[in-house]
Design a protein around this motif. Structure first.
Motif, mmCIF file in Angstrom:
data_model
loop_
_atom_site.group_PDB
_atom_site.id
_atom_site.type_symbol
_atom_site.label_atom_id
_atom_site.label_comp_id
_atom_site.label_asym_id
_atom_site.label_seq_id
_atom_site.Cartn_x
_atom_site.Cartn_y
_atom_site.Cartn_z
ATOM 1 N N MET A 132 -7.270 -3.177 -4.878
ATOM 2 C CA MET A 132 -6.053 -2.313 -4.391
ATOM 3 C C MET A 132 -5.108 -2.804 -5.484
ATOM 4 N N PRO A 133 -4.679 -1.770 -6.092
ATOM 5 C CA PRO A 133 -3.659 -2.056 -7.109
ATOM 6 C C PRO A 133 -2.218 -2.481 -6.392
ATOM 7 N N ARG A 183 -10.161 6.603 1.812
ATOM 8 C CA ARG A 183 -10.422 5.153 2.584
ATOM 9 C C ARG A 183 -10.431 5.656 4.146
ATOM 10 N N ILE A 184 -11.416 4.864 4.639
ATOM 11 C CA ILE A 184 -11.369 5.376 6.189
ATOM 12 C C ILE A 184 -10.704 4.164 7.167
ATOM 13 N N ASP A 201 -7.932 -8.285 2.600
ATOM 14 C CA ASP A 201 -9.023 -7.324 2.082
ATOM 15 C C ASP A 201 -9.216 -6.190 3.073
ATOM 16 N N CYS A 202 -7.961 -5.880 3.835
ATOM 17 C CA CYS A 202 -8.014 -4.941 4.908
ATOM 18 C C CYS A 202 -6.802 -3.975 5.081
ATOM 19 N N LYS A 227 7.013 -7.173 5.569
ATOM 20 C CA LYS A 227 7.076 -8.564 5.371
ATOM 21 C C LYS A 227 5.869 -8.956 6.435
ATOM 22 N N ALA A 228 5.625 -8.369 7.625
ATOM 23 C CA ALA A 228 4.448 -8.810 8.706
ATOM 24 C C ALA A 228 3.367 -8.548 7.987
ATOM 25 N N GLY A 229 3.199 -7.747 6.865
ATOM 26 C CA GLY A 229 1.813 -7.395 6.208
ATOM 27 C C GLY A 229 1.386 -6.017 6.158
ATOM 28 N N ALA A 230 2.257 -5.225 6.306
ATOM 29 C CA ALA A 230 1.740 -3.843 6.267
ATOM 30 C C ALA A 230 1.729 -3.463 4.906
ATOM 31 N N ASP A 231 0.533 -2.656 4.758
ATOM 32 C CA ASP A 231 0.443 -2.152 3.140
ATOM 33 C C ASP A 231 1.403 -0.725 3.108
#
Ligand code: C5P
Length: 238
Positions: A1-2, A114-115, A174-175, A203-207
């Protein structure tokens, strides 16, 4: 993931049946957000041709149709969706491991679409889950379905702001985590109850953040998108 730029992290939800309005909005926001989320409302009214009209603008498309059926049928739907040039699409984790694997296999070797698996719909309360025969607390059931989907090959999960940190911790880097229910401090909460600001969500980890009305109902959608982009950028350097 870039590495994603702050604006690339925003998927603007276009929730309308009106194709003309949708195209107008997408044209206006082109370049100010990372892409557009098209869901059941838009797709049922406008079909693959409508998706193509938005996709023509060159932005990423998130097709949120939440497939949930027997594995063979979901595989067929994913194969059909491959011609729609989507960046990501959704299925329901509760369709089970075989259904998730069938979806992933149907996508083939391509990176896209992406699924993403939806765990528990945020509209369901703990009481609703008990009524459905599910005894686990909501947070545990989300982690359980997230594990099932990710281990069955899903590229990522759709998570509410409440779940994103626990899912990031449990599923690792990786998710992909895609998060709706986002409200900047300056925006109306509308009908969203369990909300988080864009800065806190990344900050909580959302892409990726799915944001609808704070952008689409704003007097100037482009300015709203820029304010959110700046908030994300600021959160990422802190
Ligand atoms: O306008 P708003 O920002 O609330 O739109 C959020 C989008 O994300 C809508 O398309 C909504 O259906 C979707 N969504 C959500 N909450 C979830 C899952 C999806 O708001 N848990």
């Amino acid at each position: 993931m870039p590495i994603l730029t702050p604006d690339e992290r925003i998927f603007c939800a276009i929730d309308t049946t009106n194709l003309e309005q949708a195209v107008e909005l997408a044209q206006e926001l082109k370049g100010a957000v990372g892409g557009f989320k098209l869901g059941k409302e838009f797709f049922t009214a406008n079909g693959p041709g409508g998706v193509a009209k938005i996709s023509e603008l060159g932005q990423r498309i998130f097709l949120d149709l939440k497939f949930h059926d027997i594995p063979n049928t979901v595989a067929g739907a994913i194969k059909a969706a491959r011609s729609l040039n989507c960046y990501m699409l959704t299925i329901h984790a509760s369709g089970g491991a075989a259904m998730v694997r069938a979806a992933v296999e149907a996508k083939g070797e391509e990176e896209e679409p992406r699924i993403l698996a939806v765990t528990i719909l945020t509209s369901l309360t703990a009481d609703d889950l008990v009524q459905l025969g599910q005894k686990l607390p909501v947070a545990d059931q989300v982690l359980r379905l997230g594990k099932l989907a990710h281990e069955s090959g899903a590229d990522g999960l759709v998570a509410s702001p409440q779940e994103v940190a626990a899912l990031r911790a449990a599923r690792g880097e990786d998710c992909l985590l895609v998060v709706p229910g986002i409200r900047p401090a300056w925006a109306s909460t509308d009908d969203q109850k369990r909300i988080m600001t864009p800065g806190d969500a990344v900050k909580a980890g959302a892409d990726f953040l799915v944001i609808g009305r704070p952008i689409t109902q704003s007097k100037d959608p482009k300015v709203a998108a820029k304010l959110i982009t700046d908030e994300i950028a600021d959160a990422l350097i802190r």
